[in-house]
Design a protein around this motif. Structure first.
Motif, short mmCIF file in Angstrom:
data_model
loop_
_atom_site.label_atom_id
_atom_site.label_comp_id
_atom_site.label_asym_id
_atom_site.label_seq_id
_atom_site.Cartn_x
_atom_site.Cartn_y
_atom_site.Cartn_z
N ASN A 186 -7.00 2.37 8.73
CA ASN A 186 -8.13 3.19 8.30
C ASN A 186 -8.43 4.29 9.32
OD1 ASN A 186 -10.43 3.58 6.36
ND2 ASN A 186 -11.60 3.15 8.21
N ASP A 187 -8.44 3.93 10.60
CA ASP A 187 -8.70 4.90 11.67
C ASP A 187 -7.65 6.01 11.69
OD1 ASP A 187 -10.87 3.36 12.41
OD2 ASP A 187 -9.89 2.51 14.19
N CYS A 215 0.86 -1.19 0.00
CA CYS A 215 0.00 0.00 0.00
C CYS A 215 0.90 1.24 0.00
CB CYS A 215 -0.90 -0.03 1.23
SG CYS A 215 -2.19 1.21 1.20
N ALA A 216 1.08 1.81 -1.17
CA ALA A 216 2.04 2.90 -1.36
C ALA A 216 1.76 4.12 -0.49
CB ALA A 216 2.07 3.31 -2.82
N GLU A 217 0.51 4.33 -0.08
CA GLU A 217 0.14 5.51 0.69
C GLU A 217 0.48 5.39 2.17
OE1 GLU A 217 -2.09 3.83 -1.20
OE2 GLU A 217 -2.29 5.15 -2.91
N VAL A 218 0.99 4.24 2.59
CA VAL A 218 1.24 3.99 4.01
C VAL A 218 2.73 4.13 4.31
CG1 VAL A 218 1.07 2.27 5.84
CG2 VAL A 218 -0.75 2.46 4.16
N SER A 219 3.05 4.94 5.31
CA SER A 219 4.44 5.16 5.72
C SER A 219 4.84 4.17 6.81
CB SER A 219 4.61 6.58 6.24
OG SER A 219 3.90 6.74 7.46
N ALA A 220 6.13 4.11 7.07
CA ALA A 220 6.64 3.25 8.14
C ALA A 220 6.11 3.70 9.49
CB ALA A 220 8.17 3.27 8.14
N GLU A 221 6.08 5.00 9.71
CA GLU A 221 5.59 5.53 10.99
C GLU A 221 4.11 5.19 11.18
OE1 GLU A 221 5.13 9.75 13.40
OE2 GLU A 221 6.14 9.73 11.46
N LEU A 222 3.32 5.38 10.14
CA LEU A 222 1.89 5.07 10.22
C LEU A 222 1.67 3.58 10.47
CD1 LEU A 222 -0.96 6.30 9.95
CD2 LEU A 222 -0.87 5.68 7.54
N ARG A 239 -7.65 -6.47 12.06
CA ARG A 239 -7.41 -5.43 13.06
C ARG A 239 -6.45 -4.35 12.54
NH1 ARG A 239 -6.70 -9.94 16.85
NH2 ARG A 239 -4.51 -9.35 16.89
N LEU A 240 -5.42 -4.78 11.82
CA LEU A 240 -4.47 -3.83 11.27
C LEU A 240 -5.12 -2.94 10.21
CD1 LEU A 240 -1.61 -2.69 11.06
CD2 LEU A 240 -1.12 -4.48 9.38
N ALA A 241 -5.94 -3.52 9.35
CA ALA A 241 -6.62 -2.73 8.31
C ALA A 241 -7.50 -1.65 8.94
CB ALA A 241 -7.46 -3.64 7.41
N ALA A 276 -4.79 6.20 3.30
CA ALA A 276 -5.54 6.12 2.03
C ALA A 276 -5.18 4.82 1.32
CB ALA A 276 -5.17 7.31 1.16
N GLY A 277 -6.14 4.28 0.62
CA GLY A 277 -5.88 3.09 -0.18
C GLY A 277 -6.11 1.77 0.52
N VAL A 278 -6.33 1.79 1.82
CA VAL A 278 -6.57 0.54 2.55
C VAL A 278 -8.04 0.17 2.41
CG1 VAL A 278 -6.57 -0.57 4.82
CG2 VAL A 278 -4.71 0.97 4.19
N VAL A 279 -8.30 -1.05 1.98
CA VAL A 279 -9.67 -1.54 1.81
C VAL A 279 -9.97 -2.48 2.98
CG1 VAL A 279 -11.25 -2.82 0.33
CG2 VAL A 279 -9.53 -1.33 -0.68
N LEU A 280 -11.09 -2.26 3.63
CA LEU A 280 -11.44 -3.06 4.81
C LEU A 280 -11.98 -4.42 4.39
CD1 LEU A 280 -13.18 -0.23 6.83
CD2 LEU A 280 -10.81 -1.01 6.98
#
Length: 128
Positions: free
Chosen positions: A79-80, A23-30, A73-75, A84-88
């Motif tokens: 999302n919370d 998921c390209a929109e997700v950073s290491a920190e996030l 749980r991670l998804a 962006a880009g994560v599908v539940l």
């Protein structure tokens, strides 16, 4: 086999790398924040999250009920946190996207009501 803190840190790093690759929109920190928020920073959850995306790289970006509970749980944690880009993941039976998909029927996540239906309404089958 016991795991040291170094092994756990290496596994966490592997999970973060896999999640960022899927998921390209997700950073290491996030991703790190989401792992903590989802309660997925222990060995069993990390293993499940590490292995599943290795075999299914689109696990977080394609709606599939065929995921381990830790990935559900991670998804939701991602999302919370506004990823962006994560599908539940949805329920296999009814398609509902619910935070709690605790039951597995033939390796698919399902909600409680659907689990009872697949067990013929036998509450003892759920408990036992």
């Amino acid at each position: 086999m016991t795991y040291t803190r170094i092994d756990l840190a290496a596994l966490t790093g592997s999970v973060v790398t896999r999640i960022m690759a899927s998921c390209a929109e997700v950073s290491a920190e996030l991703t790190g924040d989401a792992l903590a928020r989802a309660g997925c920073s222990k060995l069993p959850s990390l293993r499940a999250i590490d292995h599943h995306p290795a075999e299914h790289p689109s696990a977080l970006v394609a709606a599939s009920p065929h995921v381990p509970l830790a990935l559900v749980r991670l998804a939701y944690a991602l999302n919370d946190l506004g990823a962006a880009g994560v599908v539940l993941p949805p329920c296999e039976e009814c398609g509902a996207q619910k935070r709690d998909l605790p039951f597995s029927v033939e390796s698919s996540r399902v909600v409680y009501d659907e689990f009872l239906v697949t067990r013929g309404g036998d509450v003892n089958a759920v408990i036992g």
